[in-house]
Each structure stands twice: as C-alpha cells, then as structure tokens.
Scaffold this motif. Structure first.
Motif: not given
Ligand code: MEV
Length: 328
Positions: A27-32, A169-176
C-alpha cells in the motif's frame, strides 16, 4: 485558442507513504501538489513535429510510418531529455490512429528528476493535449493508460502511482492496480525541500529489485513494513492525529534508508527539518536525490529557513489538488 490548439495540464505529486514498496504491491498514499506541467498542442503543416520544452530542450522531426506504426522520423535535437514526450506522442498517435503535423510546447513547475512526478505529469498532459487537438476525446482511463505505457517503455518497472495522481489528483490510496480516492484527509502543511540533485527512478527501482533478489529474507519484510506504515498513516490521518502521522513518516524514512535509496543530501535536509520542529520528514519518490517532505504546523516558515540554510530549496506545497485538466 482555436480548434487547431489544445491545452492540458497535470499536477506533480508527493508520496506521504509507501514509495518503492508500492512497486511490489504494498500500500502507498500519494497526493497531487500545486506544481503543474502544462502542454499545448497545435496542428501544423506537412507532418512536421516540433517540441519545445521550456528550460529543458527542443526537438524537430517528421511523423511518418515505419513498419505499420506512426513514428517520429528524422529526429534532431534533445532526444534524450525529451524521451518521455516523444514516446507518449507516438503511443497516442498509434492508439487513435491519426497523424498530423504537431507543435508541442511544454512548461513545467516540476524540475525533471526532482522526485515530484515530472515524467508522469508530462506524459499524461501530452497524451491529453495531443489526442484532443487531433479531435479525439479519450477517457481519463485511456489517457492514463497511454501515459503509463510510455513511462514503462522509457524507464522500466514502475507502479501506476505517478500517472494515477497526474490523472485523478487528490489523495490516492494505491495498491497493485487499485486506486481509491480519499476525500476526507486533512490538507496538511507540507514543506518540500529540493536537494537540486537528480533522482533517477529507473536506476533506483532496479537497485531495490537487485537488493530484494539478493536477500529476499531481509528485504521483503522491509517492503511489507513500509506498506504497514502507509496503512497506519492513513488511519492516523483520518483521526487527525498528526503526531502519529509524523512518527510514521520518520519510520518510513528509516525503512527507505535500509533499502539504501536515501542520500547524504536528503538526510541532511531531513535532519534540518526535524531539528527545527517538523513533526515528521522523509524523502519522496525514488530517492537518491530529488526532494524531502516535512510535515509542519504553524512553524513552516522556521522549517523552510532551516532547510534553506542546509542547502535545500524550500517550496510550500498545497496538497490534494485537482488532477488532469483539459481546456476544451
Ligand atoms: C517513484 O516516484 C516512486 C517509486 O515507487 C517507483 C514507482 O512507484 O513507480 C520508487
């Protein structure tokens, strides 16, 4: 702006948690961030291609067919510096099966190799502007697929984080291949500190891969724990518990150091931010160079000064901002 010219822009990004581990499905959390790349595409005569990227370089060529694919022929200029742009132009022309003369002008707030997602922003905005000026309105998913494909072809292994943030954009929770937009996260006070050094994503992702292959018993648990910091980080953000968020960012940084992707310059800026009161600080992106991010409260000016004194370039970032914009 007439029918012959279209503009699109995409934001850069920071990783609050989870870079590198995200490549392996954690899991990662990225944001624009409010630093963008704007691309203007214009139709011109005679199948000519002209690219001008402000402060980066220029390229001239011709669009023609090679082995049944639209390609850029007779290239001259800064091919290496503009490789992400030429790749995504070719992919877009082949996807929509159209060609025409094109002039592509790029202006970016994101220094290349700064670890702030400059290549994802330029590939996404270029795919959008080029398809739009050629009269094809692609969905955001199609645009981000084209950007991702081009990024993979140029740089090798990459997660979809960069192009997802550049697109949505926004805040994205990314997994696979999953991405979830988190709407309720606080707009944190983030200070970015730029080392001025180049961050080579392809090389660093390759080094982590080699490390993982040489000692999977040691490296897989580190990657997994990075994913856990992202998960706990999201929970703490939802609870507005900034002290916990900062502590988790510090743990994430220590784990990135264990993967050997930090650098003395990054470490120096992180120490400067923490010693002047940042709640937490870590590198963002691939590392090796590029930028750090520091979580601040009302002391952001103090922290900016301290980062500057330590030799970094401080930039105040607004986060959670809008993704791809296409001017119709
Ligand atoms: C680079 O910005 C972030 C990495 O996790 C690579 C990727 O996700 O593609 C290192």
């Amino acid at each position: 702006m007439g029918e012959k010219t279209k503009k699109a822009s995409s934001p850069g990004q920071i990783f609050l948690f989870g870079e590198h581990a995200v490549v392996y499905g954690y899991l990662a959390l990225a944001t624009a961030i409010n630093m963008r790349t704007e691309v203007q595409a214009e139709l011109i005569e005679n199948n000519k291609l002209k690219i001008h990227s402000k402060g980066i370089g220029e390229l001239k060529g011709e669009i023609g067919e090679i082995n049944g694919n639209w390609s850029i022929k007779k290239k001259s200029g800064d091919s290496e510096k503009l490789r992400f742009v030429t790749k995504v132009i070719q992919s877009t022309l082949n996807y929509i099966d159209r060609k025409d003369g094109l002039k592509v002008c790029i202006e970016s707030d994101l220094p290349p190799g700064s670890g702030l997602g400059s290549s994802s922003a330029v590939t996404t905005a270029t795919a959008a502007a080029v398809s739009s000026v050629l009269g094809k309105s692609l969905t955001k998913k199609e645009i981000s697929d084209l950007a991702f494909k081009s990024e993979l072809e140029v740089q090798g292994a990459a997660s979809r984080t960069g192009v997802n943030v550049a697109t949505w954009g926004g805040f994205l929770k990314i997994q696979n291949s999953n991405k979830e937009t988190l709407n309720k996260l606080p707009k944190l006070n983030i200070l970015i500190g730029y080392t001025g050094n180049y961050s080579n994503t392809g090389k660093l992702v390759g080094e982590v891969k080699a490390l993982k292959e040489s000692r999977p018993d040691l490296i897989i648990p580190i990657l997994k724990t990075i994913g856990n910091t992202a998960e706990s980080g999201i929970e703490s953000l939802e609870e507005r518990h900034l002290e916990k968020v900062g502590a988790l960012m510090n743990v994430n940084q220590t784990l990135l150091r264990a993967l050997d992707v930090s650098s003395p310059a990054l470490h120096n800026l992180i120490q400067a931010a923490r010693s002047s009161g940042a709640i937490g600080a870590k590198l963002t992106g691939a590392g090796g160079g590029g930028c750090v991010i520091a979580l601040c409260q009302e002391n952001i000016d103090e922290i900016a000064k301290s980062v500057k004194r330590a030799g970094g370039q401080p930039m105040r970032a607004k986060i959670g901002v809008e993704g791809l914009k296409i001017d119709q």
